[in-house]
Design a protein around this motif. Structure first.
Motif, PDB file in Angstrom:
ATOM      1  N   MET A 195      45.238  53.161  39.148  1.00 41.13           N
ATOM      2  CA  MET A 195      45.571  53.746  37.984  1.00 41.13           C
ATOM      3  C   MET A 195      44.668  53.019  37.037  1.00 41.13           C
ATOM      4  O   MET A 195      44.096  53.562  36.039  1.00 41.13           O
ATOM      5  N   ALA A 196      44.654  51.685  37.074  1.00 45.41           N
ATOM      6  CA  ALA A 196      43.934  50.771  36.202  1.00 45.41           C
ATOM      7  C   ALA A 196      42.225  50.864  36.381  1.00 45.41           C
ATOM      8  O   ALA A 196      41.670  50.982  35.192  1.00 45.41           O
ATOM      9  N   LEU A 197      42.009  51.039  37.357  1.00 41.49           N
ATOM     10  CA  LEU A 197      40.524  51.403  37.570  1.00 41.49           C
ATOM     11  C   LEU A 197      40.126  52.515  36.937  1.00 41.49           C
ATOM     12  O   LEU A 197      39.049  52.729  36.350  1.00 41.49           O
ATOM     13  N   LYS A 198      40.912  53.561  37.078  1.00 47.16           N
ATOM     14  CA  LYS A 198      40.502  55.048  36.519  1.00 47.16           C
ATOM     15  C   LYS A 198      40.644  54.766  35.029  1.00 47.16           C
ATOM     16  O   LYS A 198      39.759  55.704  34.548  1.00 47.16           O
ATOM     17  N   GLN A 211      32.216  48.267  39.123  1.00 51.54           N
ATOM     18  CA  GLN A 211      32.528  46.820  39.179  1.00 51.54           C
ATOM     19  C   GLN A 211      33.620  46.456  38.196  1.00 51.54           C
ATOM     20  O   GLN A 211      33.654  47.120  36.988  1.00 51.54           O
ATOM     21  N   VAL A 212      34.348  45.513  38.580  1.00 54.73           N
ATOM     22  CA  VAL A 212      35.444  45.317  37.552  1.00 54.73           C
ATOM     23  C   VAL A 212      35.747  43.858  36.868  1.00 54.73           C
ATOM     24  O   VAL A 212      35.116  42.942  38.089  1.00 54.73           O
ATOM     25  N   PRO A 230      43.175  51.085  23.211  1.00 51.23           N
ATOM     26  CA  PRO A 230      41.968  50.992  24.086  1.00 51.23           C
ATOM     27  C   PRO A 230      41.787  50.428  25.125  1.00 51.23           C
ATOM     28  O   PRO A 230      42.418  49.158  25.301  1.00 51.23           O
ATOM     29  N   ALA A 231      41.500  50.998  26.301  1.00 52.50           N
ATOM     30  CA  ALA A 231      41.625  50.423  27.852  1.00 52.50           C
ATOM     31  C   ALA A 231      40.849  49.095  27.868  1.00 52.50           C
ATOM     32  O   ALA A 231      41.163  48.236  28.656  1.00 52.50           O
ATOM     33  N   ASN A 250      39.547  52.573  33.408  1.00 51.14           N
ATOM     34  CA  ASN A 250      38.794  51.608  32.839  1.00 51.14           C
ATOM     35  C   ASN A 250      39.160  50.397  32.013  1.00 51.14           C
ATOM     36  O   ASN A 250      38.674  50.172  30.998  1.00 51.14           O
ATOM     37  N   ILE A 251      40.241  49.764  32.472  1.00 51.27           N
ATOM     38  CA  ILE A 251      40.774  48.741  31.850  1.00 51.27           C
ATOM     39  C   ILE A 251      39.686  47.357  31.599  1.00 51.27           C
ATOM     40  O   ILE A 251      38.813  47.398  32.449  1.00 51.27           O
TER      41      ILE A 251
END
Ligand SMILES: *Cc1c(COP(=O)(O)O)cnc(C)c1O
Length: 443
Positions: free
Chosen positions: A119-122, A149-150, A101-102, A124-125
């Protein structure tokens, strides 16, 4: 002889792990072979989770996947309710391919590339652990491009030196990692982060080192981090909902290593957090830890076949196995010590002292110095214990040696989770430019 987890010596005098006779595993899968005691991995994960549950605090136990990152391991981590740390696109890809699960993936590292961040943004980590000012701006900019927003934590160095090997000590000021609390850099980083619209600052992260056998370093780190959180609240009116204390919990490799029960580390950390934050009337944060070695380290055993030997009278006897620094670089890198047994003659008494050499063209390619064994013969099986962490993960193709297979064993069943590399894997990425091609040879 110290046996970990489900390991035992069976009636035939053979080492057995997870109910599997390792001499059978050698026949079926070949050597060198990494054998992972699945029940022990699960037990270690459960020890952390149980210790946290007892506190009633909110928590995440994030398995530091760099210790041993393969898809089957990501499945185990998810099944045991752990989150997952990754430090590269390759580890992230492995986790995502395994269906992890991201939102429970945390991205670490002191030099995440723009491509890795994308890659991580896409995907949705769940959280980025931001290491430096360049990354703060980069992450904010890329997140803005994606209209996202992360969540972030800021990695801080609390100025605590855990008693450990220099190369695996990271909590001191002079480190390539993180923002220093002592010189005010961490405070500046919080100010910067609070001003960046795409970043949601959850809190701070500290990782003080590895293979730590006492709780004092963790207590001191909590004190520093708590004082810092309180200062931030006073001056910037921001409170942290999350505090991450990293990993580094020690394991028993050899006699003399005295690790604490995993619950003891957890209790020391949670007690310190409760004490420090309650005293300041600060809302109790969610606590994250990131064990790697202590989840998989003692669950791993590497099985080798003994080949040649060389006796230098009055000096020492070298016994060579069919692997070495390619499957376990830790003795060469850190002078790490390991214990081992003759897995096919585990009940026989020791008769000689030998040193175990690998097969690489490198004098430093030694696995164990001065090991007591029965009279070793060519074809014997040598089992080296506690190779679950930072062995397969650090394996290389030096000398173009193929990386070994990995099996999970449990209740008498052995499942291949990584196949042994093939010769095609070895040359798979090689290309011969047209001008160098040899006529009549396919390439
Ligand atoms: C390496 C590392 C860990 C895991 O360390 P172990 O000693 O394997 O428990 C956890 N967090 C961070 C940030 C690390 O770099």
């Amino acid at each position: 002889m110290y046996l970990h987890g489900t390991s035992r010596i069976n009636d035939k005098g053979h080492l057995e792990i997870g109910g599997c006779d390792v001499t059978d595993l050698a026949k079926e899968f070949g050597t060198p072979l990494y054998i992972v005691d699945e029940a022990l991995v699960r037990q270690r994960a459960q020890e952390y989770v149980a210790a946290f549950r007892e506190t009633g605090l909110r928590f995440q136990v994030a398995y530091a996947s760099k210790a041993f990152c393969v898809m089957a391991m990501c499945r185990l981590a998810e099944e045991e309710g752990m989150s997952l740390d990754v430090v590269s696109d390759g580890e992230l890809y492995t986790a995502l391919q395994a269906g992890f699960p991201a939102e429970r993936i945390h991205f670490h590292g002191n030099n995440k590339t723009p491509e890795e961040i994308e890659m991580a943004l896409k995907a949705n980590i769940g959280c980025f652990v931001v290491d430096n000012f360049v990354e703060l701006q980069l992450l904010n900019a890329i997140a803005a491009d994606h209209g996202k927003q992360v969540n972030i934590l800021l990695r801080v160095t609390p100025g605590v030196e855990a008693h450990t090997h220099d190369y695996i000590s990271t909590g001191q000021q002079d480190s390539k990692f993180g923002f220093d609390i002592g010189n005010g850099t961490a405070f500046e980083a919080v100010k910067t982060a609070l001003g960046l619209p795409q970043l949601k600052l959850l809190g701070v992260h500290s990782h003080i080192g590895s293979q730590i056998f006492e709780v004092e370093g963790f207590r001191m780190a909590v004190e520093k981090v708590a004082a810092f959180s309180i200062e931030v609240r006073a001056k910037l009116e921001a409170t942290f909902p999350v505090i991450n204390l990293g990993g580094g919990f020690g394991i028993r490799y050899v006699e003399g290593d005295k690790p604490l029960p995993l619950g003891t580390y957890v209790k020391a950390i949670t007690d310190a957090i409760i004490g420090e934050f309650t005293a300041a009337d600060y809302p109790l944060p969610e606590i994250w830890v990131e064990p790697g070695r202590s989840i998989v380290g003692d669950a791993g055993t590497t099985l080798y076949t003994v080949g040649t030997s060389k006796d230098i009278p009055g000096v020492r006897k070298y016994v060579a196995v069919d692997g070495g620094m390619t499957d376990n670089p830790r003795p060469a890198l850190y002078e790490s010590k390991y214990e081992a047994v003759l897995a096919n003659r585990a009940k026989e008494t020791a008769e000689e002292v030998v040193s175990i050499a690998g097969k690489c063209c490198e004098s430093g390619d030694m696995l164990i110095w001065d090991l007591n064994l029965p009279k070793v013969q060519s074809g014997d099986l040598l089992a080296v214990f506690c190779t679950g962490a930072y062995n397969y993960a650090m394996a290389s193709n030096y000398n173009r040696i193929r990386r070994p297979a990995v099996v999970f064993v449990r209740d008498g069943q052995a499942d291949l989770v990584v196949a042994r590399e093939s010769y095609d894997n070895i040359v798979g990425n090689d290309l011969i430019p047209a001008r160098l091609r040899k006529q009549g040879v396919a390439n």
